[in-house]
Design a protein around this motif. Structure first.
Motif, PDB file in Angstrom:
ATOM      1  N   SER A   8       0.851  -1.184   0.000  1.00 32.22           N
ATOM      2  CA  SER A   8       0.000   0.000   0.000  1.00 32.22           C
ATOM      3  C   SER A   8       0.889   1.237   0.000  1.00 32.22           C
ATOM      4  N   ALA A  33      -4.218   3.711  14.991  1.00 32.95           N
ATOM      5  CA  ALA A  33      -2.933   3.020  15.142  1.00 32.95           C
ATOM      6  C   ALA A  33      -2.739   2.575  16.593  1.00 32.95           C
ATOM      7  N   ASP A  36       0.875   3.926   8.263  1.00 32.47           N
ATOM      8  CA  ASP A  36       0.939   2.710   7.465  1.00 32.47           C
ATOM      9  C   ASP A  36       2.273   2.795   6.730  1.00 32.47           C
ATOM     10  N   ASP A  42       2.811  -1.627   4.268  1.00 26.56           N
ATOM     11  CA  ASP A  42       2.413  -3.030   4.288  1.00 26.56           C
ATOM     12  C   ASP A  42       0.916  -3.195   4.504  1.00 26.56           C
ATOM     13  N   GLY A  43       0.179  -2.074   4.504  1.00 25.44           N
ATOM     14  CA  GLY A  43      -1.266  -2.141   4.658  1.00 25.44           C
ATOM     15  C   GLY A  43      -1.736  -2.321   6.091  1.00 25.44           C
ATOM     16  N   ARG A  44      -0.803  -2.305   7.052  1.00 26.63           N
ATOM     17  CA  ARG A  44      -1.174  -2.500   8.460  1.00 26.63           C
ATOM     18  C   ARG A  44      -0.845  -1.248   9.264  1.00 26.63           C
ATOM     19  N   PRO A  45      -1.724  -0.856  10.166  1.00 30.67           N
ATOM     20  CA  PRO A  45      -1.426   0.317  10.990  1.00 30.67           C
ATOM     21  C   PRO A  45      -0.321   0.018  11.988  1.00 30.67           C
ATOM     22  N   GLY A  46       0.572   0.974  12.159  1.00 32.70           N
ATOM     23  CA  GLY A  46       1.653   0.838  13.126  1.00 32.70           C
ATOM     24  C   GLY A  46       1.948   2.185  13.759  1.00 32.70           C
ATOM     25  N   GLY A  71       2.742  -2.652  16.635  1.00 32.25           N
ATOM     26  CA  GLY A  71       1.652  -3.138  15.799  1.00 32.25           C
ATOM     27  C   GLY A  71       0.547  -3.671  16.682  1.00 32.25           C
ATOM     28  N   PHE A  72      -0.525  -4.136  16.069  1.00 27.58           N
ATOM     29  CA  PHE A  72      -1.616  -4.723  16.831  1.00 27.58           C
ATOM     30  C   PHE A  72      -1.366  -6.214  16.999  1.00 27.58           C
ATOM     31  N   ALA A 125      -6.284  -6.963  19.428  1.00 26.73           N
ATOM     32  CA  ALA A 125      -6.005  -5.570  19.050  1.00 26.73           C
ATOM     33  C   ALA A 125      -5.205  -4.837  20.124  1.00 26.73           C
TER      34      ALA A 125
END
Length: 195
Positions: A53, A63, A89, A92-96, A118-119, A123
């Motif tokens: 992404s 996040a 983001d 990699d498309g993941r929230p951090g 990260g989650f 979560a």
């Protein structure tokens, strides 16, 4: 049968038609269309390709929250203080969240550590990797996200214990880039700013 016409020996039916080259071209084109349709209809198998992404900043609410993460800092009786938090983001498309934190000691200039959060299960924010250890004795003044997903930062430190804590003599521009399944750090010397 008319006069002068002969029938070849051993043949009883009509002679088969000869195929022209363009007949083969049409047949091959038809087979190609059938194979393409079958591949399009069938699900792909094999190793999935990671979704990439566009690296971008995120709202803090989308996040991991550093205040809810267990950061691996040994602070004894002192609390852990977050000095910089960068929700993003990273491509990699993941929230951090990239976070710089230190022990909130009552005196001195405590060194910072930088973590990528990260989650995790449920979560809950978890530390995915340590980008900078507090043992390097650096104070982080800036973190930013580059358009290619790299993390950049600036840090200052001390060449020895004899250097006054209010006058750092080391200044570094830091860059973390994704490599394989981890992160690789590079650094260049920068002018020391005296504040």
């Amino acid at each position: 049968m008319t006069a002068g016409q002969q029938t070849p020996r051993g043949r009883t039916g009509p002679e088969p038609a000869r195929t022209a080259p363009w007949h083969w071209a049409l047949a091959l084109a038809g087979c190609g269309a059938v194979v393409a349709a079958a591949l399009a209809a069938a699900p792909a198998t094999g190793t999935p390709v990671p979704v990439r992404s566009t690296p971008k900043a995120l709202a803090a609410s989308a996040a991991p929250d550093p205040a809810k993460a267990q950061l691996p800092l040994e602070c004894g009786p002192f609390p852990i203080e977050t000095v910089i938090g960068m929700p993003a983001d990273l491509g990699d498309g993941r929230p951090g969240t990239v976070v710089a934190a230190h022990c909130a000691a009552e005196t001195g200039t405590p060194p910072d550590a930088v973590y990528l959060l990260g989650f995790g299960p449920g979560a809950h924010p978890v530390v995915l990797t340590t980008l900078l250890s507090e043992r390097e004795n650096l104070t982080v003044g800036r973190l930013a996200l580059r358009s290619d997903g790299a993390i950049t930062g600036h840090a200052q430190g001390y060449s020895s214990e004899d250097v006054p804590r209010f006058r750092p003599d080391i200044s570094l521009d830091l860059t973390w880039t994704r490599k394989g399944g981890g992160w690789e750090r590079s650094q260049t010397a920068a002018p020391v700013s005296q504040t």
